[in-house]
Design a protein around this motif. Structure first.
Motif, PDB file in Angstrom:
ATOM      1  N   VAL A 271       0.865  -1.178   0.000  1.00 36.45           N
ATOM      2  CA  VAL A 271       0.000   0.000   0.000  1.00 36.45           C
ATOM      3  C   VAL A 271       0.899   1.223   0.000  1.00 36.45           C
ATOM      4  O   VAL A 271       1.738   1.383   0.893  1.00 36.45           O
ATOM      5  CB  VAL A 271      -0.934   0.014   1.228  1.00 36.45           C
ATOM      6  CG1 VAL A 271      -1.927   1.174   1.119  1.00 36.45           C
ATOM      7  CG2 VAL A 271      -1.673  -1.314   1.376  1.00 36.45           C
ATOM      8  N   THR A 272       0.745   2.085  -0.994  1.00 37.35           N
ATOM      9  CA  THR A 272       1.593   3.263  -1.087  1.00 37.35           C
ATOM     10  C   THR A 272       0.759   4.470  -1.488  1.00 37.35           C
ATOM     11  O   THR A 272      -0.470   4.421  -1.473  1.00 37.35           O
ATOM     12  CB  THR A 272       2.763   3.008  -2.068  1.00 37.35           C
ATOM     13  OG1 THR A 272       3.684   4.103  -1.990  1.00 37.35           O
ATOM     14  CG2 THR A 272       2.286   2.834  -3.494  1.00 37.35           C
ATOM     15  N   HIS A 273       1.420   5.562  -1.829  1.00 37.85           N
ATOM     16  CA  HIS A 273       0.745   6.791  -2.231  1.00 37.85           C
ATOM     17  C   HIS A 273       0.983   7.073  -3.714  1.00 37.85           C
ATOM     18  O   HIS A 273       2.062   6.783  -4.239  1.00 37.85           O
ATOM     19  CB  HIS A 273       1.274   7.993  -1.436  1.00 37.85           C
ATOM     20  CG  HIS A 273       1.115   7.869   0.036  1.00 37.85           C
ATOM     21  ND1 HIS A 273      -0.094   7.982   0.679  1.00 37.85           N
ATOM     22  CD2 HIS A 273       2.032   7.632   1.026  1.00 37.85           C
ATOM     23  CE1 HIS A 273       0.074   7.835   1.978  1.00 37.85           C
ATOM     24  NE2 HIS A 273       1.361   7.620   2.213  1.00 37.85           N
ATOM     25  N   ALA A 274      -0.004   7.664  -4.348  1.00 40.04           N
ATOM     26  CA  ALA A 274       0.225   8.252  -5.666  1.00 40.04           C
ATOM     27  C   ALA A 274       1.017   9.542  -5.457  1.00 40.04           C
ATOM     28  O   ALA A 274       0.726  10.318  -4.545  1.00 40.04           O
ATOM     29  CB  ALA A 274      -1.103   8.543  -6.358  1.00 40.04           C
ATOM     30  N   ASP A 275       2.047   9.768  -6.261  1.00 39.03           N
ATOM     31  CA  ASP A 275       2.857  10.974  -6.107  1.00 39.03           C
ATOM     32  C   ASP A 275       2.022  12.226  -6.344  1.00 39.03           C
ATOM     33  O   ASP A 275       1.174  12.271  -7.242  1.00 39.03           O
ATOM     34  CB  ASP A 275       4.028  10.952  -7.085  1.00 39.03           C
ATOM     35  CG  ASP A 275       5.060   9.893  -6.738  1.00 39.03           C
ATOM     36  OD1 ASP A 275       5.131   9.510  -5.559  1.00 39.03           O
ATOM     37  OD2 ASP A 275       5.781   9.459  -7.653  1.00 39.03           O
ATOM     38  N   ASN A 276       2.259  13.232  -5.508  1.00 44.33           N
ATOM     39  CA  ASN A 276       1.571  14.516  -5.623  1.00 44.33           C
ATOM     40  C   ASN A 276       2.280  15.366  -6.676  1.00 44.33           C
ATOM     41  O   ASN A 276       3.470  15.672  -6.525  1.00 44.33           O
ATOM     42  CB  ASN A 276       1.581  15.224  -4.271  1.00 44.33           C
ATOM     43  CG  ASN A 276       0.827  16.530  -4.272  1.00 44.33           C
ATOM     44  OD1 ASN A 276       0.505  17.093  -5.326  1.00 44.33           O
ATOM     45  ND2 ASN A 276       0.522  17.039  -3.086  1.00 44.33           N
ATOM     46  N   PRO A 277       1.596  15.783  -7.750  1.00 44.44           N
ATOM     47  CA  PRO A 277       2.264  16.577  -8.786  1.00 44.44           C
ATOM     48  C   PRO A 277       2.760  17.931  -8.298  1.00 44.44           C
ATOM     49  O   PRO A 277       3.616  18.552  -8.946  1.00 44.44           O
ATOM     50  CB  PRO A 277       1.174  16.740  -9.858  1.00 44.44           C
ATOM     51  CG  PRO A 277      -0.122  16.510  -9.141  1.00 44.44           C
ATOM     52  CD  PRO A 277       0.183  15.530  -8.058  1.00 44.44           C
ATOM     53  N   ASN A 278       2.252  18.389  -7.157  1.00 41.19           N
ATOM     54  CA  ASN A 278       2.686  19.671  -6.608  1.00 41.19           C
ATOM     55  C   ASN A 278       3.876  19.539  -5.657  1.00 41.19           C
ATOM     56  O   ASN A 278       4.327  20.523  -5.084  1.00 41.19           O
ATOM     57  CB  ASN A 278       1.520  20.338  -5.874  1.00 41.19           C
ATOM     58  CG  ASN A 278       0.364  20.656  -6.800  1.00 41.19           C
ATOM     59  OD1 ASN A 278       0.574  21.120  -7.920  1.00 41.19           O
ATOM     60  ND2 ASN A 278      -0.860  20.394  -6.352  1.00 41.19           N
ATOM     61  N   GLU A 279       4.383  18.324  -5.493  1.00 38.51           N
ATOM     62  CA  GLU A 279       5.492  18.075  -4.583  1.00 38.51           C
ATOM     63  C   GLU A 279       6.747  17.743  -5.388  1.00 38.51           C
ATOM     64  O   GLU A 279       6.676  17.072  -6.415  1.00 38.51           O
ATOM     65  CB  GLU A 279       5.155  16.905  -3.655  1.00 38.51           C
ATOM     66  CG  GLU A 279       6.235  16.580  -2.642  1.00 38.51           C
ATOM     67  CD  GLU A 279       5.833  15.449  -1.707  1.00 38.51           C
ATOM     68  OE1 GLU A 279       6.677  15.031  -0.895  1.00 38.51           O
ATOM     69  OE2 GLU A 279       4.680  14.977  -1.785  1.00 38.51           O
ATOM     70  N   THR A 280       7.892  18.207  -4.909  1.00 35.24           N
ATOM     71  CA  THR A 280       9.163  17.842  -5.537  1.00 35.24           C
ATOM     72  C   THR A 280       9.484  16.393  -5.185  1.00 35.24           C
ATOM     73  O   THR A 280       9.743  16.073  -4.032  1.00 35.24           O
ATOM     74  CB  THR A 280      10.297  18.751  -5.048  1.00 35.24           C
ATOM     75  OG1 THR A 280       9.994  20.108  -5.392  1.00 35.24           O
ATOM     76  CG2 THR A 280      11.622  18.361  -5.688  1.00 35.24           C
ATOM     77  N   ILE A 281       9.429  15.510  -6.177  1.00 36.98           N
ATOM     78  CA  ILE A 281       9.659  14.086  -5.937  1.00 36.98           C
ATOM     79  C   ILE A 281      11.127  13.773  -6.210  1.00 36.98           C
ATOM     80  O   ILE A 281      11.537  13.594  -7.355  1.00 36.98           O
ATOM     81  CB  ILE A 281       8.739  13.213  -6.824  1.00 36.98           C
ATOM     82  CG1 ILE A 281       7.260  13.614  -6.632  1.00 36.98           C
ATOM     83  CG2 ILE A 281       8.950  11.733  -6.507  1.00 36.98           C
ATOM     84  CD1 ILE A 281       6.740  13.445  -5.221  1.00 36.98           C
ATOM     85  N   TRP A 282      11.926  13.745  -5.167  1.00 33.69           N
ATOM     86  CA  TRP A 282      13.356  13.484  -5.292  1.00 33.69           C
ATOM     87  C   TRP A 282      13.715  12.091  -4.805  1.00 33.69           C
ATOM     88  O   TRP A 282      14.884  11.692  -4.831  1.00 33.69           O
ATOM     89  CB  TRP A 282      14.178  14.518  -4.524  1.00 33.69           C
ATOM     90  CG  TRP A 282      13.802  14.688  -3.084  1.00 33.69           C
ATOM     91  CD1 TRP A 282      12.914  15.596  -2.559  1.00 33.69           C
ATOM     92  CD2 TRP A 282      14.306  13.947  -1.960  1.00 33.69           C
ATOM     93  NE1 TRP A 282      12.829  15.462  -1.196  1.00 33.69           N
ATOM     94  CE2 TRP A 282      13.674  14.465  -0.800  1.00 33.69           C
ATOM     95  CE3 TRP A 282      15.227  12.907  -1.826  1.00 33.69           C
ATOM     96  CZ2 TRP A 282      13.927  13.960   0.477  1.00 33.69           C
ATOM     97  CZ3 TRP A 282      15.476  12.406  -0.559  1.00 33.69           C
ATOM     98  CH2 TRP A 282      14.841  12.932   0.578  1.00 33.69           C
ATOM     99  N   PHE A 283      12.697  11.326  -4.395  1.00 35.53           N
ATOM    100  CA  PHE A 283      12.936  10.024  -3.786  1.00 35.53           C
ATOM    101  C   PHE A 283      12.424   8.894  -4.672  1.00 35.53           C
ATOM    102  O   PHE A 283      11.726   9.115  -5.663  1.00 35.53           O
ATOM    103  CB  PHE A 283      12.265   9.962  -2.410  1.00 35.53           C
ATOM    104  CG  PHE A 283      10.890  10.597  -2.384  1.00 35.53           C
ATOM    105  CD1 PHE A 283       9.763   9.893  -2.775  1.00 35.53           C
ATOM    106  CD2 PHE A 283      10.739  11.913  -1.979  1.00 35.53           C
ATOM    107  CE1 PHE A 283       8.506  10.474  -2.750  1.00 35.53           C
ATOM    108  CE2 PHE A 283       9.481  12.512  -1.951  1.00 35.53           C
ATOM    109  CZ  PHE A 283       8.369  11.785  -2.345  1.00 35.53           C
ATOM    110  N   GLY A 284      12.774   7.666  -4.313  1.00 29.54           N
ATOM    111  CA  GLY A 284      12.428   6.493  -5.103  1.00 29.54           C
ATOM    112  C   GLY A 284      10.958   6.120  -5.011  1.00 29.54           C
ATOM    113  O   GLY A 284      10.213   6.607  -4.156  1.00 29.54           O
TER     114      GLY A 284
END
Length: 327
Positions: free
Chosen positions: A40-53
């Motif tokens: 169970v995980t999260h969908a990435d937020n397009p308004n957040e800087t995604i620098w992680f795996g």
């Protein structure tokens, strides 16, 4: 189950996970042969800087079922978990609080990995807060999950140092490795039922809330050491950055350099200068921040209203002047 097929004799788990810690610890479970029944995980937020795996990507690579529910307290999710009947539940940097009903699903217990040396820095953004507060050590803790956040008994933990010029991202990378070491070390005993748990001795004032961009504001009364800690605790590009407002402009300080021994987190009142406050200035061709204690802090990267600011530009805009925060 994994792409290589199920091992029905292996202990089973449901894993709630996100971020780099989630990626690495999911891989630890897979490597140990734990039967992962659901991720169970999260969908990435397009308004957040995604620098992680991506946990979802790791799950896909290993053929693991993976979902991204918008909440963790729905009857549908609870029913799905109950049908899977896992032995264990693990939470690795999953962002939603798990309700008690979910924590009661696994037969052998629910465990969370928290990025601090519990009982210190319970709650949100422990790495950022520890750096901002000038701590010299942090770590990772695996603990029993219960209704209160970061509250249950400790299974294992690992400390890592915070150096004087480490940014929050650099410290987070250390915490990620510490988390992997903790889980890999204690997992055999946990699965065998031989792990010895330690009751937490909770400390007042050690629960921290969510970090916001406003937490990057540098107060006019900050010493040089306090200013340096705030700058590196929210340093871009991973975080919004430290700033103050002066002369109708926004001054953002992205990097500073500390030389010598770290200062005290809360200096004696006598170290502060009555006629001095935080100020940005140029001296001997260098861009500097002067703390309220009069100590000069080299500025390695800064911006004025979003544009790069160095000593030459500052001198052309404010010859012989200093910029101080407006409270």
């Amino acid at each position: 189950m994994s792409a290589s097929g199920p091992n029905n004799s292996a202990p089973s788990a449901v894993v709630f996970a996100y971020h780099n810690v989630g990626v690495r610890l999911l891989k630890v479970l897979i490597d140990a042969g734990v039967q992962i029944r659901l991720v169970v995980t999260h969908a990435d937020n397009p308004n957040e800087t995604i620098w992680f795996g991506s946990v979802a990507q790791v799950a896909a690579e290993h053929g693991l079922p993976c979902i991204t529910p918008e909440a963790a307290d729905t009857p549908e999710l609870l029913a799905q978990l109950q049908a899977l009947a896992p032995d264990y539940l693990f939470s690795f940097y999953y962002r939603y609080m798990l309700p008690q009903a979910v924590l009661e699903v696994p037969r052998c217990g629910a465990y969370n990995l928290h990025g601090s040396l519990l009982p210190r820095y319970r709650g949100r953004a422990p790495v950022n807060w520890a750096v901002v507060r000038g701590e010299r050590e942090i770590g990772a803790t695996l603990h029993v999950m219960n209704a209160k956040p970061d509250h249950g008994a400790i299974v294992d933990q690992q400390a890592v140092p915070i150096l004087s010029n480490d940014t929050a991202r650099e410290v987070f990378d250390k915490v990620t490795l510490a988390a992997e070491l903790v889980l890999a070390r204690c997992l055999p005993g946990l699965l065998a039922g031989t792990a010895v748990l330690q009751t937490q001795q909770h400390i007042a004032g050690q629960y921290f809330g969510r970090r916001t961009p406003e937490d990057g504001r540098i107060p006019a009364t900050a010493t040089a050491w306090q200013t340096h800690n705030r700058v590196r605790g929210v340093a871009p590009p991973d975080y919004p950055g430290a700033f103050f407002e002066a002369d109708g402009h926004r001054v953002q300080i992205d990097r500073t350099l500390w030389a010598g021994a770290p200062g005290p987190a809360e200096p004696d009142a006598g170290t502060l200068q009555a006629d001095s406050s935080l100020a940005l200035l140029v001296q001997d061709g260098r861009l500097l921040l002067r703390g309220a204690d009069g100590v000069l802090l080299p500025v390695l990267a800064a911006r004025l209203d979003g544009s790069a600011l160095d000593a030459a530009r500052f001198q052309s805009l404010y010859p012989g002047q200093a910029l101080a925060p407006r409270d």
